[in-house]
Write a protein that holds these residues in place. Structure first.
Motif, mmCIF file in Angstrom:
data_model
loop_
_atom_site.group_PDB
_atom_site.id
_atom_site.type_symbol
_atom_site.label_atom_id
_atom_site.label_comp_id
_atom_site.label_asym_id
_atom_site.label_seq_id
_atom_site.Cartn_x
_atom_site.Cartn_y
_atom_site.Cartn_z
ATOM 1 N N UNK A 100 -62.112 -87.164 57.949
ATOM 2 C CA UNK A 100 -62.069 -86.019 58.683
ATOM 3 C C UNK A 100 -63.241 -86.330 60.123
ATOM 4 N N UNK A 101 -63.324 -87.613 60.136
ATOM 5 C CA UNK A 101 -64.314 -88.238 61.579
ATOM 6 C C UNK A 101 -63.813 -89.153 62.146
ATOM 7 N N UNK A 102 -64.296 -90.154 62.096
ATOM 8 C CA UNK A 102 -63.953 -91.698 62.676
ATOM 9 C C UNK A 102 -64.410 -92.747 62.251
ATOM 10 N N UNK A 103 -64.410 -93.995 62.617
ATOM 11 C CA UNK A 103 -64.934 -95.164 62.532
ATOM 12 C C UNK A 103 -66.533 -95.189 62.534
ATOM 13 N N UNK A 104 -67.146 -95.925 61.959
ATOM 14 C CA UNK A 104 -68.617 -96.129 62.142
ATOM 15 C C UNK A 104 -68.944 -97.452 61.583
ATOM 16 N N UNK A 148 -74.337 -86.607 56.580
ATOM 17 C CA UNK A 148 -74.582 -86.369 58.071
ATOM 18 C C UNK A 148 -74.629 -87.946 58.880
ATOM 19 N N UNK A 149 -73.697 -87.507 59.785
ATOM 20 C CA UNK A 149 -73.799 -88.763 60.995
ATOM 21 C C UNK A 149 -74.643 -88.292 62.087
ATOM 22 N N UNK A 150 -75.647 -88.748 62.524
ATOM 23 C CA UNK A 150 -76.530 -88.842 63.589
ATOM 24 C C UNK A 150 -76.609 -89.632 64.567
ATOM 25 N N UNK A 151 -75.967 -89.658 65.779
ATOM 26 C CA UNK A 151 -75.845 -90.817 66.532
ATOM 27 C C UNK A 151 -77.251 -90.697 67.451
ATOM 28 N N UNK A 152 -77.321 -91.795 68.295
ATOM 29 C CA UNK A 152 -78.451 -91.706 69.028
ATOM 30 C C UNK A 152 -78.792 -90.978 70.111
ATOM 31 N N UNK A 153 -77.757 -90.274 70.470
ATOM 32 C CA UNK A 153 -77.797 -89.239 71.405
ATOM 33 C C UNK A 153 -77.687 -87.616 71.026
ATOM 34 N N UNK A 154 -77.858 -87.484 69.675
ATOM 35 C CA UNK A 154 -77.593 -86.249 69.002
ATOM 36 C C UNK A 154 -79.111 -85.268 69.028
ATOM 37 N N UNK A 172 -77.191 -92.775 59.092
ATOM 38 C CA UNK A 172 -76.204 -92.131 58.358
ATOM 39 C C UNK A 172 -77.003 -91.692 57.030
ATOM 40 N N UNK A 173 -76.990 -90.251 56.707
ATOM 41 C CA UNK A 173 -77.891 -89.647 55.933
ATOM 42 C C UNK A 173 -77.314 -88.632 55.445
ATOM 43 N N UNK A 174 -78.181 -87.619 54.748
ATOM 44 C CA UNK A 174 -77.873 -86.418 54.272
ATOM 45 C C UNK A 174 -78.784 -85.389 54.689
ATOM 46 N N UNK A 175 -78.611 -84.004 54.491
ATOM 47 C CA UNK A 175 -79.324 -83.318 54.927
ATOM 48 C C UNK A 175 -80.968 -83.289 54.369
ATOM 49 N N UNK A 176 -80.665 -83.503 53.061
ATOM 50 C CA UNK A 176 -82.087 -83.793 52.396
ATOM 51 C C UNK A 176 -82.914 -84.797 52.838
ATOM 52 N N UNK A 177 -82.110 -86.007 53.063
ATOM 53 C CA UNK A 177 -82.759 -87.022 53.682
ATOM 54 C C UNK A 177 -83.467 -86.875 55.018
ATOM 55 N N UNK A 178 -82.963 -86.234 55.881
ATOM 56 C CA UNK A 178 -83.345 -85.916 57.252
ATOM 57 C C UNK A 178 -84.966 -85.283 57.038
ATOM 58 N N UNK A 179 -84.816 -84.173 56.351
ATOM 59 C CA UNK A 179 -85.958 -83.423 55.860
ATOM 60 C C UNK A 179 -86.943 -84.379 55.371
ATOM 61 N N UNK A 180 -86.682 -85.137 54.216
ATOM 62 C CA UNK A 180 -87.378 -85.949 53.644
ATOM 63 C C UNK A 180 -88.129 -86.930 54.611
#
Length: 521
Positions: A100-104, A148-154, A172-180
């Motif tokens: 449901x997204x694209x290549x990374x 979660x995919x967070x690019x360098x411009x997000x 490339x992480x999940x929501x918990x990983x971002x908060x951690x």
């Protein structure tokens, strides 16, 4: 008698020069070889350099590790320099596709010498045509596992935590990983802050405790609104099919000129040149506008005055320069209060009366705007297309008798809603958002059906995007008393994005306004 074939005593002396000659020959050959090595031809030097580079490339080429993802994409590794100890480490690369997204491209670096580790992602696709904004409603602890995919411009936001992560390296992480990761970054310098800045240390501790309470799913914490705004359109939040649509939402929007500069698509000079060209083209587009108020001659262009109380000798009775105060009764607590009134002249429109009431007893506040002058013979319809975030700063006057529609947002304000308001377009939409969110949606959200609540969530999100200038829309104002106004930023020239139409009022409109029974004789 001596034999003739016996060896002569001079024979060894004859062999010695031959041996020396051979030694001299060998030494001269080695000398010539050294000279050849020192003075090689240009072609030989180039060929050796090419062979050396080929050998170096073959050594640095990606190597297959034998590992692969679920779809069979291979994991490759390549030797790379460690920026910490300046020795060789290993970078592993994986080109994969997210459903449901694209290549990374997922990159993982590890140095066996100093132990440095680093993970990063890069989009394998080009910059999207439009920016993207994703919103996830975290309602249970399992939602923290969303990828979660967070690019360098997000830019990442946690609304209830009032936390924003600015654009930096992609991951490339999940929501918990971002908060951690956020907690680890905040805790890294806490010991130094405790000694040097105790107040900052306590505040950061409160933030860390609050984040951990959400991660642990403590009572009265969830839901948590998590959003990613990426003007490049290369970020993503995991979507799960067949889930309630209010949990996950995605919006496309046209990038602003500043965002294009940030992405490096255009330069700041090009933006300025484009603005100048648009300004010139809009100034030339005066013949297609049907605004009747700007087609008057200079002698008729003065704004109509609502009052004539201007003294020739003194300014005591000059309503244009004074704020008048008179006693009134508070409509909330029925205690005496004061109402302030002042007339303001709006260029290219007319005089308006601004009234403000403040009750010192209960704190009730009320602001109202009324237009002055006579009742016009015709009603007026104003249509403005918002194509630039700067248009949100235009002044707008919405009278009590004016109805307003925004088709793109499915917003329809009937006459009388919010009363008379003189503010900016951004301020008016903000008032609409606050009124609907606090008095309608928030108070009744617990008793709403799930589908109704979802519709409200989508509507308010779209309205917020419009307020922030991320989407274009059209404002349509219809006032039978022609007492409403939108600022023309090109005055005295016509605005190509705004049309003003005068129309005949219907009998029903005159009846509602009480004009059918009004006698002026």
């Amino acid at each position: 008698m001596k034999r003739t074939d016996s060896p002569s005593p001079n024979q060894p002396e004859e062999k010695k020069p031959k041996l020396e000659s051979a030694i001299n020959t060998t030494m001269s050959q080695e000398k010539n070889k050294e000279q050849k090595e020192l003075f090689q031809s240009v072609g030989d030097i180039v060929e050796e350099q090419i062979n050396t580079e080929k050998q170096s490339v073959s050594n640095d080429a990606p190597r297959l590790t034998g590992a692969a993802d679920a779809e069979g994409h291979p994991v490759q590794e390549i030797d790379s320099l460690c920026m910490n100890c300046h020795k060789n480490g290993v970078t592993r690369l994986l080109l994969t596709k997210i459903p449901y997204f694209r290549e990374i491209i997922i990159m993982s670096f590890e140095c066996p010498h100093c132990g440095l580790k680093n993970n990063e992602i890069q989009p394998a696709a080009q910059i999207a045509e439009k920016g993207a904004r994703y919103v996830l409603k975290i309602e249970e602890p399992q939602d923290f596992n969303r990828q979660v995919v967070k690019s360098e411009t997000a830019t990442v936001k946690f609304a209830e935590l009032d936390i924003e992560i600015p654009p930096k390296r992609g991951e490339f992480n999940n929501v918990e990983g971002l908060l951690t990761d956020m907690i680890e970054n905040l805790e890294s310098d806490q010991q130094a802050r405790k000694d040097q800045q105790p107040e900052v240390y306590d505040k950061i501790n409160q933030v860390i405790t609050k984040i951990k309470s959400y991660l642990n799913g403590e009572p009265n914490t969830l839901p948590l609104t998590f959003s990613i705004d990426d003007p490049a359109g290369n970020s993503w939040i995991e979507y799960k099919p067949n889930e309630p649509s209010h949990k996950w939402a995605m919006y496309d929007y046209n990038r602003t000129a500043e965002q294009n500069v940030f992405l490096g698509l255009i330069s700041a000079d090009q933006v300025e040149q484009q603005h100048q060209k648009e300004l010139e083209s809009k100034r030339k587009a005066t013949s297609n506008n049907i605004s009747s108020t700007l087609q008057k001659s200079e002698s008729e262009s003065d704004n109509p005055k609502s009052t004539g109380f201007v003294s020739d000798a003194t300014e005591i009775e000059n309503l244009d320069n004074e704020v008048h105060t008179f006693h009134a009764t508070c409509s909330s607590c029925y205690k005496p209060c004061e109402t302030h009134m002042k007339t303001v002249n709006i260029p290219h429109f007319k005089d308006v009366v601004i009234m403000s009431t403040l009750c010192d007893n209960c704190g009730y506040k009320s602001n109202e705007v009324k237009t002055g002058g006579e009742i016009p013979e015709k009603g007026r319809k104003i249509t403005l297309k918002i194509t630039d975030p700067e248009d949100m700063a235009r002044d707008i006057l919405k009278s009590e008798t004016c109805g307003m529609k925004i088709p793109e947002l499915n917003l329809d304000l009937v006459p009388g809603t919010l009363g008379g308001r003189f503010t900016t377009i951004e301020g008016l939409l903000t008032q609409v958002y606050e009124e609907l969110h606090s008095r309608v949606f928030q108070e009744q959200s617990d008793s709403m059906e799930q589908e109704t609540k979802q519709n409200w969530t989508v509507f308010l999100a779209r309205l917020q995007d419009a307020i922030e200038g991320k989407i274009g829309f059209t404002i349509m104002m219809e006032d039978p008393l022609a007492s409403s106004y939108i600022q023309n930023v090109y005055a005295p020239d016509n605005d190509p994005n705004m049309t003003i139409e005068d129309y005949e009022r219907t009998y029903e409109q005159n009846e509602d306004l009480g004009l059918n029974d009004m006698k002026t004789d």
